[in-house]
Every structure is written in structure tokens, then in C-alpha cells.
Motif scaffolding. Structure first.
Motif, PDB file in Angstrom:
ATOM      1  N   GLY A   1      -3.230  21.569 -23.929  1.00  0.00           N
ATOM      2  CA  GLY A   1      -4.073  20.936 -24.363  1.00  0.00           C
ATOM      3  C   GLY A   1      -4.838  22.502 -25.590  1.00  0.00           C
ATOM      4  O   GLY A   1      -5.553  22.119 -26.245  1.00  0.00           O
ATOM      5  N   GLU A   2      -3.705  22.674 -25.799  1.00  0.00           N
ATOM      6  CA  GLU A   2      -3.680  23.870 -27.237  1.00  0.00           C
ATOM      7  C   GLU A   2      -2.911  23.402 -27.820  1.00  0.00           C
ATOM      8  O   GLU A   2      -2.338  22.781 -28.153  1.00  0.00           O
ATOM      9  CB  GLU A   2      -2.442  25.132 -26.195  1.00  0.00           C
ATOM     10  CG  GLU A   2      -3.047  25.888 -25.362  1.00  0.00           C
ATOM     11  CD  GLU A   2      -4.663  27.231 -24.988  1.00  0.00           C
ATOM     12  OE1 GLU A   2      -4.636  26.768 -26.470  1.00  0.00           O
ATOM     13  OE2 GLU A   2      -4.116  26.737 -24.588  1.00  0.00           O
ATOM     14  N   ALA A   3      -4.583  23.744 -28.840  1.00  0.00           N
ATOM     15  CA  ALA A   3      -4.080  23.490 -30.536  1.00  0.00           C
ATOM     16  C   ALA A   3      -2.416  24.138 -30.963  1.00  0.00           C
ATOM     17  O   ALA A   3      -3.181  25.409 -31.347  1.00  0.00           O
ATOM     18  CB  ALA A   3      -5.021  22.884 -31.168  1.00  0.00           C
ATOM     19  N   LEU A   4      -1.787  24.101 -31.355  1.00  0.00           N
ATOM     20  CA  LEU A   4      -0.094  24.855 -32.094  1.00  0.00           C
ATOM     21  C   LEU A   4      -0.765  24.735 -33.342  1.00  0.00           C
ATOM     22  O   LEU A   4       0.058  23.658 -34.051  1.00  0.00           O
ATOM     23  CB  LEU A   4       1.065  24.835 -31.322  1.00  0.00           C
ATOM     24  CG  LEU A   4       1.438  25.317 -30.181  1.00  0.00           C
ATOM     25  CD1 LEU A   4       2.803  24.729 -29.889  1.00  0.00           C
ATOM     26  CD2 LEU A   4       1.013  26.676 -30.436  1.00  0.00           C
ATOM     27  N   PRO A   5      -1.345  25.738 -34.330  1.00  0.00           N
ATOM     28  CA  PRO A   5      -1.620  25.084 -36.298  1.00  0.00           C
ATOM     29  C   PRO A   5      -0.012  24.819 -36.491  1.00  0.00           C
ATOM     30  O   PRO A   5       0.922  25.768 -35.948  1.00  0.00           O
ATOM     31  CB  PRO A   5      -2.513  26.873 -36.372  1.00  0.00           C
ATOM     32  CG  PRO A   5      -2.835  27.436 -34.673  1.00  0.00           C
ATOM     33  CD  PRO A   5      -1.949  26.554 -33.574  1.00  0.00           C
TER      34      PRO A   5
ATOM     35  N   TYR B   1      -1.275  34.321 -34.000  1.00  0.00           N
ATOM     36  CA  TYR B   1      -0.652  34.574 -32.601  1.00  0.00           C
ATOM     37  C   TYR B   1      -0.559  35.507 -31.940  1.00  0.00           C
ATOM     38  O   TYR B   1      -0.199  35.972 -31.236  1.00  0.00           O
ATOM     39  CB  TYR B   1       0.377  33.699 -32.757  1.00  0.00           C
ATOM     40  CG  TYR B   1       0.781  32.655 -33.630  1.00  0.00           C
ATOM     41  CD1 TYR B   1       0.396  31.859 -33.124  1.00  0.00           C
ATOM     42  CD2 TYR B   1       0.932  32.356 -34.421  1.00  0.00           C
ATOM     43  CE1 TYR B   1       0.337  29.882 -33.201  1.00  0.00           C
ATOM     44  CE2 TYR B   1       1.574  31.056 -35.347  1.00  0.00           C
ATOM     45  CZ  TYR B   1       0.716  29.884 -34.818  1.00  0.00           C
ATOM     46  OH  TYR B   1       1.038  29.125 -35.480  1.00  0.00           O
TER      47      TYR B   1
ATOM     48  N   VAL C   1       2.121  14.367 -24.773  1.00  0.00           N
ATOM     49  CA  VAL C   1       3.044  14.516 -26.388  1.00  0.00           C
ATOM     50  C   VAL C   1       3.844  13.590 -26.380  1.00  0.00           C
ATOM     51  O   VAL C   1       5.132  13.334 -25.913  1.00  0.00           O
ATOM     52  CB  VAL C   1       3.251  15.836 -26.325  1.00  0.00           C
ATOM     53  CG1 VAL C   1       4.418  16.843 -27.326  1.00  0.00           C
ATOM     54  CG2 VAL C   1       2.674  17.024 -24.766  1.00  0.00           C
TER      55      VAL C   1
ATOM     56  N   GLN D   1       0.627  22.470 -26.101  1.00  0.00           N
ATOM     57  CA  GLN D   1       0.189  21.062 -26.148  1.00  0.00           C
ATOM     58  C   GLN D   1      -0.063  20.441 -25.127  1.00  0.00           C
ATOM     59  O   GLN D   1      -1.045  19.449 -25.404  1.00  0.00           O
ATOM     60  CB  GLN D   1       1.715  20.298 -26.881  1.00  0.00           C
ATOM     61  CG  GLN D   1       1.097  20.824 -28.512  1.00  0.00           C
ATOM     62  CD  GLN D   1       1.942  20.402 -29.416  1.00  0.00           C
ATOM     63  OE1 GLN D   1       3.592  20.654 -29.563  1.00  0.00           O
ATOM     64  NE2 GLN D   1       2.040  18.869 -29.956  1.00  0.00           N
TER      65      GLN D   1
ATOM     66  N   ARG E   1       4.953  32.421 -32.529  1.00  0.00           N
ATOM     67  CA  ARG E   1       4.180  30.913 -31.359  1.00  0.00           C
ATOM     68  C   ARG E   1       4.514  30.884 -30.388  1.00  0.00           C
ATOM     69  O   ARG E   1       3.801  30.907 -29.583  1.00  0.00           O
ATOM     70  CB  ARG E   1       4.125  30.219 -32.797  1.00  0.00           C
ATOM     71  CG  ARG E   1       3.446  29.234 -32.427  1.00  0.00           C
ATOM     72  CD  ARG E   1       3.588  28.045 -33.803  1.00  0.00           C
ATOM     73  NE  ARG E   1       4.248  26.954 -32.844  1.00  0.00           N
ATOM     74  CZ  ARG E   1       3.894  25.395 -34.519  1.00  0.00           C
ATOM     75  NH1 ARG E   1       3.586  25.899 -34.829  1.00  0.00           N
ATOM     76  NH2 ARG E   1       4.361  24.034 -33.505  1.00  0.00           N
TER      77      ARG E   1
ATOM     78  N   HIS F   1      -2.037  16.865 -21.373  1.00  0.00           N
ATOM     79  CA  HIS F   1      -2.260  16.281 -22.997  1.00  0.00           C
ATOM     80  C   HIS F   1      -0.838  15.551 -22.977  1.00  0.00           C
ATOM     81  O   HIS F   1      -0.108  16.352 -22.667  1.00  0.00           O
ATOM     82  CB  HIS F   1      -2.839  17.225 -23.879  1.00  0.00           C
ATOM     83  CG  HIS F   1      -4.074  18.016 -23.320  1.00  0.00           C
ATOM     84  ND1 HIS F   1      -4.290  18.283 -21.993  1.00  0.00           N
ATOM     85  CD2 HIS F   1      -5.300  17.358 -24.834  1.00  0.00           C
ATOM     86  CE1 HIS F   1      -5.696  18.725 -22.437  1.00  0.00           C
ATOM     87  NE2 HIS F   1      -6.724  17.820 -23.754  1.00  0.00           N
TER      88      HIS F   1
ATOM     89  N   ARG G   1      -0.470  31.082 -23.311  1.00  0.00           N
ATOM     90  CA  ARG G   1      -1.211  30.026 -22.864  1.00  0.00           C
ATOM     91  C   ARG G   1      -1.388  29.363 -21.693  1.00  0.00           C
ATOM     92  O   ARG G   1      -1.917  29.189 -21.152  1.00  0.00           O
ATOM     93  CB  ARG G   1      -1.407  29.429 -23.995  1.00  0.00           C
ATOM     94  CG  ARG G   1      -2.943  30.541 -25.136  1.00  0.00           C
ATOM     95  CD  ARG G   1      -3.320  31.141 -25.713  1.00  0.00           C
ATOM     96  NE  ARG G   1      -4.961  30.278 -24.072  1.00  0.00           N
ATOM     97  CZ  ARG G   1      -5.662  30.538 -23.478  1.00  0.00           C
ATOM     98  NH1 ARG G   1      -5.013  32.019 -23.348  1.00  0.00           N
ATOM     99  NH2 ARG G   1      -6.481  29.764 -22.956  1.00  0.00           N
TER     100      ARG G   1
ATOM    101  N   GLU H   1       6.219  25.679 -26.028  1.00  0.00           N
ATOM    102  CA  GLU H   1       5.191  24.955 -27.616  1.00  0.00           C
ATOM    103  C   GLU H   1       4.829  23.819 -27.284  1.00  0.00           C
ATOM    104  O   GLU H   1       3.988  23.176 -26.581  1.00  0.00           O
ATOM    105  CB  GLU H   1       6.127  25.317 -28.693  1.00  0.00           C
ATOM    106  CG  GLU H   1       6.757  27.128 -29.242  1.00  0.00           C
ATOM    107  CD  GLU H   1       7.043  27.082 -30.114  1.00  0.00           C
ATOM    108  OE1 GLU H   1       6.182  25.828 -31.725  1.00  0.00           O
ATOM    109  OE2 GLU H   1       8.029  27.396 -30.786  1.00  0.00           O
TER     110      GLU H   1
END
Ligand code: SF4
Ligand code: SF4
Length: 429
Positions: free
Chosen positions: A425-429, A171, A312, A422, A201, A310, A208, A418
Motif C-alpha cells: 500500500g505504499e505509494a511510490l512517487p 526518499y 499490482v 506497492q 527509492r 494491494h 517501508r 519496490e
């Protein structure tokens, strides 16, 4: 206490008399106060604490162990300020009182050591905190098993840490995060000291989401601790030193806003103007920094937000961090942002504005009251049936995650940003 001593206390007290006089002793604040609700004792209510401060200010009593006990038990959640019809600046009064206590009351060595270790040595310095967490990173399981034989306070600290410490490298943010598409704003991000180590994160997600909304995000490399911990524990001069450092670190003339995603830090930055009002050189700059400071939810609510596309599909409960709701008056913004996330169902939490017991390092110093408040908070969360609880402050995130872990750990605890990341469209590992 002798008359001479009383007079000395009265004339030396720095608790602002004008602020004390705004209290009309109506008691409307008592039913909002977590410690009064738990203990039912007037001296553990805002009004009772103000009586104690007035008595010391007038020299009728001194800072005895009994008086200090009631002020120590205050979470500085500032729910009393929200409830007060007379505008009593309770937080400011308590900060002045704690400064005096730090000078006048000899604390037991164990308490002094705790402040030295956690407040003065570790938490404001990310590099030291990283180093201190290194053994937990490589042998966390074993260390947690041994927590029973560690000093109580260290054991409590370990319990608060996330089960898995985040991999900061994933991050890491560059000094400047470019805007996605046309640049509409240039903002600076406060990454926080505990936040940058344990909640990297959330910082990454904040940058982002800002970038998606046309913001170029600057991460000032010389920024430091906001000073909140010191301000709230009787070391306001050190807090002012931290503030002066940040005045130099943030490029005030080059940014539209200073973005903060930690409620306690944001509330403190917004107070820099007051904290440095007596400093002719730093005061005006501090005023400008405070005026430019925005919580991330506040900023996103004020700009033309790009649609989140996206889904959730989660049921989410929102907990009000005290220094966001009571300290900054920000309640509807995070809820309205979460409500815009496609597929998300937002549910209200019973007593969402009552403190979870975190309050900086209160949960380490006052574990009994902190646990009682946490139990209530976890009960309220579980009663909603939510899969996720969202809150905008690192201390609350750790405290609530610890409480939920003790009850089966099925509910996820995240910063609202967070979820928004998402939804972009961000992929949060
Ligand atoms: S702090 Fe405010 S609400 Fe509480 S007793 Fe004083 S005036 Fe009333
Ligand atoms: S700050 Fe919170 S705990 Fe302290 S007196 Fe006010 S309501 Fe009570």
C-alpha cells in the motif's frame, strides 16, 4: 622468461595453490560462461583462465598483456562456480590474480585514469558522486546531447544514468525507521554508495516493507562502501579497509540481521569473514557480520510475512543478478515473494541467470562484450511480453534500463522490493 624470473614469479604468487588444484579440468563450466559462449575461445572460459593462473602461479608464464586481456574480459559473474562439480572457488582465484596483476602489470594510462576516477574517487563516496552528478541534474538534456564529444567512457557513464535522477529528498530515511505496530525484529540497513544516490527509492521501499513486517530499521550513519568494486578490480587491501570501517559502523550486538538490497554488496559483506580471516582482531567480528548479513529477499522469506493486500496487476519478468544467484545462491526467494503479490503475473526469462554485462564497472571498461550480453538480455525480456522487469542489483538495473531505452523504452525496470512496497500500500512517487 628466464628461469630466475620464472622462479621469482612462482614463489611470489599469492594465487592460492590449493584452490587451483580443486579444478579437475572437466570443462563443465564452459557452457555457463558468458564470454566463452560469445567467443568460443578456451582462454576466455573459466577452465582456460584457471590454466593461465596456474601457469603464472608455477612461473611458466608472466602477467603479459595477452594473459591480462583474458582475465580482464571475465565478468566475475561466478556462473562457473554454480556449474562446477568440484567446488572451485573461482571468484577467490580471480580476486587473487587481479591483485597480482595490479602490482605486476603496467596498465595503459587511460585504464589507470579510469580506475582512479570511477573506482577510487567517485563511486564509493556518495557525497562526491552527488557533486559530480550535479551538472547532469540541472542540464542533463544538454549534457546527454553533447555526450558524442565527451571521452568514450564518460559518454557510456552518462548513458547508464537514469533518464531522470531521483529526488533523494523524497526518499530520505531517518537514522531509525520504527516498526509499524509491534516490534518483532531490529535490523540494520546497508544503503550502499551508488545505491543511496541513484536508488534511494529502493532503499526507502526496503525500509517501508521491513517496517510493515514489524522491523525497526536502523540506518548506521557511519557506514561506507562495501568494498566490492575494489575487491573485484585488484585492490583487495582497500576493500579490507572499507570492510573494517563497516565492522565499526554496524551495531552487530543490537540487531538481528544486516539487510542488503544490492546483490554485489550483499555478496561482499558475506565474504568479510574470508577477507579478514588473517586479521586476529577484525577476523572474528567480520565472521559475525557475514553471518548476520541477509539479502532483503532472503530475510523476508525467513520471517512470518504479513500478507500483501494491494494488487499490482502487472506482468513481471525477474532477472537474476549474478551476485545474488551465483554469489549467494538466492534464486527462489525473490520469485516466491513476487508470486505472493496480488494480481501480479510472474513470467520466466530465457537465460535469466546469464549476466546482463553490467558487472560493476565492466560495462565502462569492456563495452563491446557488455553490449553483446545486454543485447541478448533485452531480447529475452522483450520476448516475454512483460511490462516490468525486476532485478535486485543497482548495476543490473542501470544496464538493463539503458538497453531497454535503446529499444523503445516501454518496459519498466525496478527493484523487486519496490513492487512489494506497492503491494503493502505504499505509494511510490
Ligand atoms: S572450474 Fe570446475 S567445472 Fe570448470 S573445469 Fe575446473 S573443475 Fe571443471
Ligand atoms: S566468472 Fe563468469 S565470465 Fe568469468 S569465467 Fe566464470 S562464468 Fe566466465
Amino acid at each position: 622468461m628466464s628461469t630466475a624470473q620464472s622462479q621469482a614469479t612462482a614463489t611470489q604468487s599469492s594465487i592460492p595453490l590449493d584452490d587451483l588444484r580443486t579444478c579437475i579440468h572437466c570443462g563443465l563450466c564452459t557452457s555457463a560462461c558468458p564470454t566463452y559462449l560469445k567467443l568460443g575461445s578456451e582462454l576466455d572460459s573459466p577452465r582456460g583462465r584457471i590454466y593461465l593462473m596456474s601457469a603464472v602461479q608455477q612461473g611458466r608464464i608472466g602477467w603479459t598483456g595477452e594473459v591480462v586481456k583474458h582475465l580482464d574480459l571475465c565478468l566475475e559473474c561466478r556462473a562457473c562456480e554454480t556449474a562446477c562439480p568440484s567446488g572451485v572457488p573461482y571468484g577467490r582465484l580471480l580476486e587473487a590474480a587481479r591483485d597480482e596483476i595490479a602490482k605486476a602489470y603496467p596498465r595503459p594510462w587511460r585504464e589507470r585514469l579510469l580506475l582512479k576516477v570511477f573506482r577510487d574517487t567517485l563511486f564509493p563516496y556518495p557525497a562526491r558522486l552527488r557533486l559530480a552528478l550535479w551538472p547532469v541534474r540541472i542540464a542533463g538534456g544538454l549534457i546527454r546531447k553533447l555526450s558524442g564529444i565527451l571521452p568514450d567512457e564518460l559518454g557510456r557513464m552518462l548513458e547508464l544514468l537514469p533518464q531522470e535522477l531521483p529526488d533523494e529528498r523524497r526518499y530520505r530515511l531517518p537514522p531509525v525507521v520504527p516498526a509499524a505496530g509491534e516490534r518483532r525484529y531490529r535490523v540494520a540497513l546497508l544503503t550502499g554508495c551508488v545505491g543511496s544516490v541513484l536508488f534511494a527509492r529502493a532503499n526507502w521501499a526496503t525500509a517501508r516493507v521491513l517496517a510493515h513486517n514489524g522491523c525497526e530499521v536502523v540506518i548506521p550513519q557511519d557506514q561506507g562502501c562495501c568494498g566490492a568494486l575494489h575487491l573485484h578490480t585488484g585492490a583487495s587491501e582497500t576493500a579490507r579497509e572499507f570492510a573494517r570501517r563497516n565492522l565499526k559502523a554496524f551495531p552487530l550486538d543490537d540487531v538481528d540481521a544486516i539487510i542488503v538490497n544490492a546483490a554485489g554488496c550483499g555478496s561482499t559483506l558475506k565474504e568479510y569473514g574470508d577477507m579478514l580471516a588473517g586479521d586476529p582482531a577484525a577476523g572474528p567480528v567480520a565472521e559475525r557480520l557475514s553471518a548476520k548479513t541477509k539479502d532483503i529477499s532472503e530475510f523476508l522469506s525467513q520471517i512470518d510475512l504479513k500478507p500483501m493486500t494491494h494488487p499490482v496487476p502487472k506482468t513481471v519478468a525477474y532477472h537474476d543478478a549474478c551476485h545474488l544467484a551465483h554469489g549467494q545462491g538466492i534464486r527462489k526467494e525473490p520469485r516466491e515473494l513476487l508470486a505472493q503479490v496480488p494480481g501480479l503475473r510472474l513470467v520466466e526469462l530465457r537465460d535469466a541467470e546469464i549476466c546482463c554485462g553490467s558487472a560493476g564497472i565492466y560495462n565502462i571498461l569492456q563495452p563491446e562484450m557488455a553490449e553483446r550480453l545486454l543485447d541478448d538480455k533485452v531480447d529475452a525480456i522483450l520476448a516475454t511480453g512483460a511490462e516490468v522487469v525486476a532485478t535486485g542489483n543497482p548495476g543490473c538495473l542501470m544496464q538493463i534500463a539503458k538497453g531497454l531505452a535503446g529499444r523503445g523504452g516501454k518496459v519498466q525496470v525496478v527493484h523487486p522490493i519496490e513492487i512489494l512496497a506497492q503491494a503493502y500500500g505504499e505509494a511510490l512517487p
